[in-house]
Design a protein around this motif. Structure first.
Motif, PDB file in Angstrom:
ATOM      1  N   LYS A  91     -35.199 -49.027  80.529  1.00 48.34           N
ATOM      2  CA  LYS A  91     -36.599 -48.597  80.616  1.00 48.34           C
ATOM      3  C   LYS A  91     -36.701 -47.485  81.639  1.00 48.34           C
ATOM      4  O   LYS A  91     -36.255 -47.645  82.778  1.00 48.34           O
ATOM      5  N   GLU A 148     -44.606 -45.993  82.148  1.00 49.63           N
ATOM      6  CA  GLU A 148     -43.550 -45.944  81.150  1.00 49.63           C
ATOM      7  C   GLU A 148     -43.396 -44.539  80.564  1.00 49.63           C
ATOM      8  O   GLU A 148     -44.395 -43.902  80.211  1.00 49.63           O
ATOM      9  N   THR A 159     -37.995 -45.862  76.437  1.00 51.25           N
ATOM     10  CA  THR A 159     -37.011 -46.934  76.535  1.00 51.25           C
ATOM     11  C   THR A 159     -35.887 -46.622  75.559  1.00 51.25           C
ATOM     12  O   THR A 159     -36.137 -46.256  74.411  1.00 51.25           O
TER      13      THR A 159
END
Lengths: 160, 149
Positions: free
Chosen positions: B125, B133, B136
């Motif tokens: 990740k 984020e 990933t």
């Protein structure tokens, strides 16, 4: 130097919108190559994948391969390049998945194709394939064309 | 399967992005190098290609990955089976991402020609400086069955 380049302005100048996409639609094939050993070296240096099986003939043979071959992720990188150009830019790609099914050899062309499978919640689901096309290493008797990668992608496009 | 996690930094550097884009046939795409073109598109600046996450191998070489995560694979019969990237946004040139790598899946399956195949998926990740984020990566290795003949 390699011929494996897309001229952005020449091939896919249009901006693609959600309205311009329908299930079943095929994108125009993009062909890279013929790939050379220099391409493998350049990708090794850029990606960090320095496994000698892709560069060192003797080592490749010692591992049971007839000769060096392309890294799976080099082929996947070309396929992602094609996808980015089909959909109006790589910034629209939300998911990119590849499964490696056959090796790709120096001298092969890599033929990239893609098809819109469905549109779900504003995401375009695309099936992908990259095929190797060429004679392959001497003595292997390979088919002239084989699937090397199957994949799928999710793409998010502007509405208009 | 272990619960170990490897944490590392992944710098997104202009020269590296240019060389990577060139290696995958996209060196003329202004999105990877042109500040003005990317700003007109609404980005702060040039971006990295969708598969650029593979360069994590520079930060976490195979031996380190193996010793810390301990999958105990026999690399004489290991192939790269699958790769997946889930992308929230493409990395921005000039930022440094934080990577957290762990083994997400490890299972065995009977091979078509007898013997047991093993699949190990490494998940990384990547987050940005705010902890948000970015993408990933799922890197799946396939260990082929031992020769039964």
């Amino acid at each position: 130097m390699s011929e494996n380049r897309i001229d952005t302005n020449r091939i896919f100048p249009q901006r693609l919108t959600l309205d311009g996409v329908t299930p079943g639609m095929d994108f125009e094939e993009v062909v890279f190559g013929p790939l050379t050993r220099d391409d493998f070296v350049r990708y090794a240096e850029a990606s960090g994948d320095d496994n000698p099986i892709h560069q060192d003939e003797e080592y490749a043979r010692s591992q049971g391969a007839p000769t060096v071959f392309a890294m799976g992720m080099l082929n996947a990188g070309f396929l992602a390049t094609a996808l980015g150009h089909w959909v109006g830019g790589p910034q629209h790609i939300r998911r990119f998945k590849t499964r490696f099914t056959n090796r790709v050899w120096a001298g092969d062309e890599l033929v990239c194709s893609g098809k819109v499978v469905s549109i779900e919640d504003g995401l375009i689901k695309i099936s992908l394939e990259a095929r190797r096309r060429g004679e392959g290493p001497e003595g292997l008797g390979l088919d002239d064309e084989q699937s090397a990668i199957v994949g799928e992608a999710d793409v998010e496009l502007p509405a208009d | 399967m272990t619960d170990e996690v490897i944490e590392f930094d992944l710098p997104i550097e202009a020269d590296h992005v240019n060389r990577f884009a060139a290696a995958v046939g996209d060196e003329y795409n202004p999105i990877y190098f042109d500040p003005q073109a990317t700003q007109e598109m609404g980005f702060p600046g040039p971006l990295a290609p969708p598969t650029f996450g593979v360069t994590q191998i520079f930060q976490v070489p195979r031996d380190e990955r193996e010793s810390k995560l301990g999958a105990n694979l026999d690399y004489g019969r290991v192939l790269h089976g699958e790769q997946e990237f889930v992308i929230t946004r493409l990395p921005l040139v000039g930022e440094t991402l934080k990577g957290r790598m762990r083994i997400a899946k490890d299972f065995e399956k009977e091979g078509k020609r007898g013997g047991t195949m093993r699949f190990v998926t490494y998940e990384t990740k990547f987050t940005d400086i705010d902890g948000d984020e970015v993408m990933t990566a799922y890197y799946t290795l396939l260990q082929t069955a031992k020769d039964v003949g």
